[in-house]
Scaffold this active site. Structure first.
Site, PDB file in Angstrom:
ATOM      1  CD  GLU A  88     -14.867  10.397  26.095  1.00  0.00           C
ATOM      2  OE1 GLU A  88     -13.863  10.789  25.493  1.00  0.00           O
ATOM      3  OE2 GLU A  88     -15.249  10.873  27.176  1.00  0.00           O
ATOM      4  CD  GLU A 104      -3.002  -1.289   0.371  1.00  0.00           C
ATOM      5  OE1 GLU A 104      -3.074  -0.451  -0.550  1.00  0.00           O
ATOM      6  OE2 GLU A 104      -3.811  -2.224   0.512  1.00  0.00           O
ATOM      7  CG  HIS A 110      -4.232  -0.520   6.131  1.00  0.00           C
ATOM      8  ND1 HIS A 110      -5.615  -0.440   6.151  1.00  0.00           N
ATOM      9  CD2 HIS A 110      -3.940  -1.685   5.498  1.00  0.00           C
ATOM     10  CE1 HIS A 110      -6.117  -1.499   5.552  1.00  0.00           C
ATOM     11  NE2 HIS A 110      -5.130  -2.282   5.151  1.00  0.00           N
ATOM     12  CG  HIS A 167      -6.747  -5.855   7.884  1.00  0.00           C
ATOM     13  ND1 HIS A 167      -6.138  -6.923   7.243  1.00  0.00           N
ATOM     14  CD2 HIS A 167      -6.571  -4.790   7.063  1.00  0.00           C
ATOM     15  CE1 HIS A 167      -5.599  -6.517   6.094  1.00  0.00           C
ATOM     16  NE2 HIS A 167      -5.836  -5.229   5.975  1.00  0.00           N
ATOM     17  CG  HIS A 219      -9.057  -3.770   3.004  1.00  0.00           C
ATOM     18  ND1 HIS A 219      -8.385  -3.564   1.821  1.00  0.00           N
ATOM     19  CD2 HIS A 219      -8.091  -4.012   3.933  1.00  0.00           C
ATOM     20  CE1 HIS A 219      -7.081  -3.704   2.013  1.00  0.00           C
ATOM     21  NE2 HIS A 219      -6.880  -3.962   3.293  1.00  0.00           N
TER      22      HIS A 219
HETATM   23  O1  2HA Z   1      -0.309  -5.019   4.129  1.00  0.00           O
HETATM   24  O2  2HA Z   1      -3.262  -4.928   4.653  1.00  0.00           O
HETATM   25  O3  2HA Z   1      -4.067  -3.817   2.436  1.00  0.00           O
HETATM   26  C1  2HA Z   1      -1.324  -5.899   3.789  1.00  0.00           C
HETATM   27  C2  2HA Z   1      -2.586  -5.152   3.687  1.00  0.00           C
HETATM   28  C3  2HA Z   1      -2.963  -4.648   2.360  1.00  0.00           C
HETATM   29 ZN    ZN Z   2      -5.171  -4.171   4.341  1.00  0.00          ZN
END
Ligand code: 2HA
Ligand code: ZN
Length: 301
Positions: free
Chosen positions: A195, A141, A165, A167, A236
């Site tokens: 909050e 990414e 980022h 998940h 995602h």
């Molecule tokens: O790095 O999460 O979106 C792996 C991921 C790609």
């Molecule tokens: Zn990801």
């Protein structure tokens, strides 16, 4: 090659290995590297990073760069095009996680699982100057990171430095129930945890499903993050910006917690989306006024 050449070669290799070992250990002690490691570890412990899921980047300050430069490789890698062009990022240095690397391993071995890349003078390529050893490359990414750093840097007058980022389970589950609409998502998150509006008074952006690592996802994310400091990627995860590791991590944590509470409340009444009690728009305005928050009024009725 004569005997003396051999000896010299062996000595050179020994010196390089010794210098590499010294620079590696010392580089890992830098404050921003330690903060980065802690964020990756915190995310792992909260279940945000299955396998190689998630990635992170930190834009070095001039002082960080000064303290890190002595640990850089003698020769950087060659330039690698990144599929996006971001003139605002020309010459910047980013500490980034590696492609295919597991965030749970970053803390124990930062030079194998992360590294510092320099962005080219035209803002369209990277090269490795520290870490990412043995042929590792920056996160898949990287385009989203560099494009969004460019946008957040402008939007915050240079204050934004971290992109994270993750998940998170509850948040991803919630996106399976909603249209990819920032207002709908934000209102749910604001309405079930007091909050939330304090943590993200501007709301959160949202994109429909896109191919991970694609230039389309990178460019669309950067566009959304002109306005928002977090962008939820449907089915995602989430991409969030902050001035430091606490801000970026805390934002993801707050968004995911609100999603989790919402789903629990909804499940507890058999899946019915109409919760009997919720924080009203009047309550949100009162909170914003009490804490002088830059509330996104366009998300209220
Ligand atoms: O790095 O999460 O979106 C792996 C991921 C790609
Ligand atoms: Zn990801």
């Amino acid at each position: 090659m004569g005997f003396l050449d051999d000896v010299q070669g062996t000595l050179d290799r020994g010196m390089n290995a010794a210098r590499g070992a010294v620079s590696t250990v010392a580089g890992e002690q830098l404050g921003f590297v330690r903060g980065f490691c802690r964020m990756c570890q915190d995310g792992w412990e909260l279940g945000y990073h299955e396998r190689n899921g998630g990635n992170a980047s930190y834009r070095l300050t001039p002082a960080d760069l000064n303290s890190a430069r002595s640990f850089f490789y003698d020769a950087p890698s060659s330039w690698v095009a990144m599929g996006v062009t971001v003139p605002e990022m020309a010459g910047e240095h980013l500490l980034v996680t590696g492609s295919g690397k597991f965030l749970r391993n970053v803390k124990d071995d930062p030079v194998a699982n992360s590294g510092i890349v320099e962005i080219s003078p035209s803002g369209d390529a990277w090269r490795i100057v520290w870490g990412l050893k043995d042929g590792a490359r920056p996160t898949s990414e990287i385009g989203a990171h560099v494009a969004t750093h460019g946008v957040r840097k402008q939007a915050t007058d240079g204050a934004a430095r971290v992109l994270y980022h993750a998940h998170p389970n509850a948040l991803i589950a919630l996106t399976a129930l909603l249209p990819a609409d920032a207002r709908t998502l934000t209102r749910l998150l604001w309405s079930c945890v007091t909050e939330s509006v304090i943590a993200f008074p501007g709301g959160v952006g949202m994109l429909p499903w896109k191919v991970p690592g694609s230039a389309d996802l990178a460019n669309a994310t950067a566009e959304v993050m002109r306005e928002f400091d977090a962008c939820v990627w449907q089915l995602h995860g989430v991409f969030a910006s902050g001035s430091d590791f606490d801000e970026a991590f805390g934002l993801v944590n707050a968004i995911d917690k609100a999603a989790d509470v919402y789903l629990r409340a909804r499940a507890a009444q058999g899946g019915n989306a109409n919760l009997p009690f919720a924080i009203s728009d009047g309550d949100l305005r009162a909170t914003a006024s009490a804490y002088d928050l830059p509330l996104n009024e366009t998300f209220l009725s």
